[in-house]
Design a protein around this motif. Structure first.
Motif, PDB file in Angstrom:
ATOM      1  N   UNK A  29     -10.251 -14.166 -17.966  1.00  0.00           N
ATOM      2  CA  UNK A  29      -9.271 -13.221 -17.436  1.00  0.00           C
ATOM      3  C   UNK A  29      -8.024 -13.886 -16.851  1.00  0.00           C
ATOM      4  N   UNK A  30      -8.127 -14.954 -16.059  1.00  0.00           N
ATOM      5  CA  UNK A  30      -6.901 -15.569 -15.529  1.00  0.00           C
ATOM      6  C   UNK A  30      -5.940 -16.023 -16.620  1.00  0.00           C
ATOM      7  N   UNK A  31      -6.481 -16.689 -17.662  1.00  0.00           N
ATOM      8  CA  UNK A  31      -5.610 -17.154 -18.740  1.00  0.00           C
ATOM      9  C   UNK A  31      -5.047 -15.973 -19.534  1.00  0.00           C
ATOM     10  N   UNK A  32      -5.824 -14.911 -19.675  1.00  0.00           N
ATOM     11  CA  UNK A  32      -5.332 -13.730 -20.386  1.00  0.00           C
ATOM     12  C   UNK A  32      -4.188 -13.060 -19.628  1.00  0.00           C
ATOM     13  N   UNK A  33      -4.280 -13.044 -18.329  1.00  0.00           N
ATOM     14  CA  UNK A  33      -3.200 -12.457 -17.520  1.00  0.00           C
ATOM     15  C   UNK A  33      -1.927 -13.274 -17.673  1.00  0.00           C
ATOM     16  N   UNK A  34      -2.065 -14.597 -17.616  1.00  0.00           N
ATOM     17  CA  UNK A  34      -0.888 -15.469 -17.733  1.00  0.00           C
ATOM     18  C   UNK A  34      -0.248 -15.315 -19.102  1.00  0.00           C
ATOM     19  N   UNK A  57     -14.360  -7.214  -9.922  1.00  0.00           N
ATOM     20  CA  UNK A  57     -14.900  -8.408  -9.272  1.00  0.00           C
ATOM     21  C   UNK A  57     -13.838  -9.506  -9.189  1.00  0.00           C
ATOM     22  N   UNK A  58     -13.079  -9.685 -10.266  1.00  0.00           N
ATOM     23  CA  UNK A  58     -12.028 -10.701 -10.267  1.00  0.00           C
ATOM     24  C   UNK A  58     -10.953 -10.390  -9.221  1.00  0.00           C
ATOM     25  N   UNK A  61     -12.079 -11.438  -5.767  1.00  0.00           N
ATOM     26  CA  UNK A  61     -11.942 -12.878  -5.534  1.00  0.00           C
ATOM     27  C   UNK A  61     -10.478 -13.233  -5.260  1.00  0.00           C
ATOM     28  N   UNK A  62      -9.578 -12.613  -6.005  1.00  0.00           N
ATOM     29  CA  UNK A  62      -8.149 -12.837  -5.784  1.00  0.00           C
ATOM     30  C   UNK A  62      -7.736 -12.426  -4.364  1.00  0.00           C
ATOM     31  N   UNK A  63      -8.234 -11.279  -3.909  1.00  0.00           N
ATOM     32  CA  UNK A  63      -7.931 -10.848  -2.543  1.00  0.00           C
ATOM     33  C   UNK A  63      -8.533 -11.788  -1.511  1.00  0.00           C
ATOM     34  N   UNK A  64      -9.709 -12.349  -1.803  1.00  0.00           N
ATOM     35  CA  UNK A  64     -10.307 -13.306  -0.876  1.00  0.00           C
ATOM     36  C   UNK A  64      -9.400 -14.496  -0.626  1.00  0.00           C
ATOM     37  N   UNK A  65      -8.741 -14.990  -1.669  1.00  0.00           N
ATOM     38  CA  UNK A  65      -7.792 -16.090  -1.484  1.00  0.00           C
ATOM     39  C   UNK A  65      -6.611 -15.679  -0.610  1.00  0.00           C
ATOM     40  N   UNK A  66      -6.128 -14.460  -0.808  1.00  0.00           N
ATOM     41  CA  UNK A  66      -5.008 -13.980   0.018  1.00  0.00           C
ATOM     42  C   UNK A  66      -5.442 -13.852   1.477  1.00  0.00           C
ATOM     43  N   UNK A  67      -6.638 -13.318   1.704  1.00  0.00           N
ATOM     44  CA  UNK A  67      -7.144 -13.179   3.076  1.00  0.00           C
ATOM     45  C   UNK A  67      -7.282 -14.543   3.748  1.00  0.00           C
ATOM     46  N   UNK A  68      -7.736 -15.519   3.007  1.00  0.00           N
ATOM     47  CA  UNK A  68      -7.941 -16.860   3.570  1.00  0.00           C
ATOM     48  C   UNK A  68      -6.614 -17.482   3.975  1.00  0.00           C
ATOM     49  N   UNK A 165     -16.555 -13.946   0.932  1.00  0.00           N
ATOM     50  CA  UNK A 165     -17.815 -13.206   0.802  1.00  0.00           C
ATOM     51  C   UNK A 165     -17.634 -11.755   1.219  1.00  0.00           C
ATOM     52  N   UNK A 166     -16.916 -11.515   2.315  1.00  0.00           N
ATOM     53  CA  UNK A 166     -16.698 -10.129   2.736  1.00  0.00           C
ATOM     54  C   UNK A 166     -15.851  -9.361   1.724  1.00  0.00           C
ATOM     55  N   UNK A 167     -14.887 -10.042   1.117  1.00  0.00           N
ATOM     56  CA  UNK A 167     -14.068  -9.375   0.105  1.00  0.00           C
ATOM     57  C   UNK A 167     -14.912  -8.973  -1.100  1.00  0.00           C
ATOM     58  N   UNK A 168     -15.782  -9.866  -1.549  1.00  0.00           N
ATOM     59  CA  UNK A 168     -16.666  -9.549  -2.675  1.00  0.00           C
ATOM     60  C   UNK A 168     -17.653  -8.452  -2.282  1.00  0.00           C
TER      61      UNK A 168
END
Length: 495
Positions: A29-34, A57-58, A61-68, A165-168
């Motif tokens: 999915x990441x490469x397909x988006x790019x 689900x993807x 995970x992306x939101x988890x990075x933003x939250x961090x 983990x909370x985001x997932x």
């Protein structure tokens, strides 16, 4: 292919058929988006051709990075908390939008979206009015955990649990809707069971509204009471309830955390709904609700640990009322001072007079005849009464067990001749009595101003009178002395 080919309802909940075959899409999915962005192609087409469970689900995970990143940049670790009331409904909306985009039966998924939007609106409003969306607001529990953790450990904790983990988890709470979506291809219409599930979900949301509103009303009244020292009018709470510091009425009289119970039940019921839709007793979709229950166990333990440290009566509340499972009987307040020393009936007034006379310097300067007379009046009955209140073998434990309503019979005072102490082999002054239960500072007692009608007060007024009073007729002086003596004894109830 975005969805599997299913032949039965049981296949809709089979992990090996509805999840595992689409895991490669997650990696691609990441490469397909790019590549889609580079080629100027439509992201909507990519979205429609990607399995909705994988794309959701993807995105978590992306939101988890933003939250961090946001939490570390702002040193505020409630980033996920601000989206807690929004994301589960957002993911249900994602499943509903995907079904409409691909022209699939969506009635049952729309029903799930209906109650989840109401749940989201209620929880978002409650979080907003408590100041959760104000700049700098943070859950107080993160600050407490941060104080007990090494900065490096808390950094790892934030990078794993708090942010990712909370985001997932918020996505996995909505994952059962995916099974309902798949089963809608076989049974597209809303049935009676679906309406019962949806009605129960709305009832649980309503119970959350009542419990949170009761908590809000109590905290508002308590805040006003602490600020003004007055119980607010028509607040519905007594001064005793506000002094307690935590709510014990309404739904909170039967459960210590009725809102927590309803919250966990809501998402576990959605999982049960998916099991019914897939015609299976259990499935992989339980991971989200089960992890939520585990999370609430730790969160509730920490919350109660803090609350019990702030409010002494909370431990009695914990013993009576269940934390997450409601009790059948409501909470009954129990005073935390029930083990205090019971009160004992006070000694008679003549015993108090005797103690005062023995420790009063002015008594030593009193006229000898009057002093002997007062001592004769008070000493024997006082000593006899003292033996009835404080026996020779009395201890602190036997004294405090005396009923506060008990009234011992007092020995008559011998005014002329005879002695009430004659029945005892030893004279009252030769007997042994228990040590006083409380030490008295004699200097402090003597420094106090005497009461107006006390003997010391009478002596003080006599000493400060003018010289004409000293020169008055001896008979008048004797008459006034006798009157003062009668007044003193009458006030003691012994004349």
């Amino acid at each position: 292919m975005a969805l599997p080919v299913l032949k039965s309802l049981e296949d809709c909940a089979d992990f090996s058929k509805v999840v595992e075959p689409f895991l490669p899409q997650l990696y691609e999915l990441p490469s397909n988006v790019v590549s889609t962005l580079r080629n100027g192609e439509s992201l909507l087409s990519l979205y429609a051709n990607t399995n909705p469970l994988v794309s959701g689900f993807a995105f978590s995970i992306f939101l988890g990075g933003i939250f961090w990143v946001a939490s570390e940049a702002n040193r505020n670790y409630s980033q996920v908390d601000r989206f807690w009331s929004l994301l589960p409904a957002f993911y249900n909306a994602h499943f509903a939008a995907w079904t409409h985009l691909n022209d699939l039966p969506s009635q049952r998924v729309d029903l799930v979206l209906f109650w989840s939007v109401i749940w989201s609106a209620r929880l978002t409003f409650n979080y907003w009015r408590k100041g959760g969306y104000e700049i700098g607001s943070e859950d107080y529990r993160w600050e407490i955990i941060r104080a007990y953790c090494h900065p490096a450990i808390f950094f790892i904790f934030n990078a794993t649990f708090i942010s990712f983990i909370q985001s997932v988890l918020l996505f996995m709470l909505a994952a059962p809707t995916y099974i309902i979506l798949l089963s809608s291809k076989i049974e597209p219409n809303v049935g009676t069971a679906d309406l019962l599930f949806a009605g129960t979900e709305l009832a649980l949301v309503l119970s959350e509204w009542f419990s949170d509103q009761q908590q809000w009303d109590y905290q508002t009244a308590k805040k006003t009471y602490q600020k003004t020292a007055k119980v607010p009018r028509n607040c519905g709470f007594s001064q005793e309830e506000l002094n307690r510091g935590f709510i014990t009425s309404g739904l909170w009289a039967y459960c210590r955390h009725p809102n927590f119970t309803a919250e966990q039940s809501i998402w576990f019921l959605l999982y049960q709904w998916s099991c019914y839709a897939g015609n299976v007793p259990y499935s992989w979709a339980a991971s989200g609700p089960v992890f939520l229950i585990m999370l609430f166990q730790g969160s509730t333990w920490l919350t109660e640990l803090i609350t019990a440290g702030k409010y002494p009566e909370y431990k009695a509340y914990q013993k009576q009322i269940g934390g997450l499972i409601p009790s059948f009987r409501p909470f009954k307040p129990v005073s935390i001072y029930t083990t205090a020393t019971p009160t004992v009936s006070p000694p008679p007034i003549n015993f108090i007079i005797l103690s005062t006379l023995n420790n009063n310097v002015a008594f030593a300067n009193l006229h000898g005849r009057a002093r002997r007379h007062l001592y004769r009046v008070c000493v024997y009955a006082a000593a006899e009464t003292a033996s009835s209140y404080f026996p020779k073998d009395a201890t602190a434990s036997t004294l405090v067990s005396t009923s506060s309503t008990a009234t011992p019979t007092e020995t008559p005072i011998p005014i002329e001749g005879g002695s009430a102490a004659s029945a005892h082999p030893l004279s009252p002054l030769d007997r042994e009595y228990a040590e006083p239960m409380q030490d008295f500072d004699i200097t402090q007692q003597l420094s106090k101003q005497p009461a107006y009608w006390s003997l010391a007060g009478w002596l003080q007024r006599s000493a400060s009178s003018d010289t004409e009073a000293v020169r008055e007729d001896p008979a008048a002086r004797a008459r006034k002395f006798e009157e003062a003596k009668r007044e003193l004894l009458a006030s003691a109830g012994r004349f």
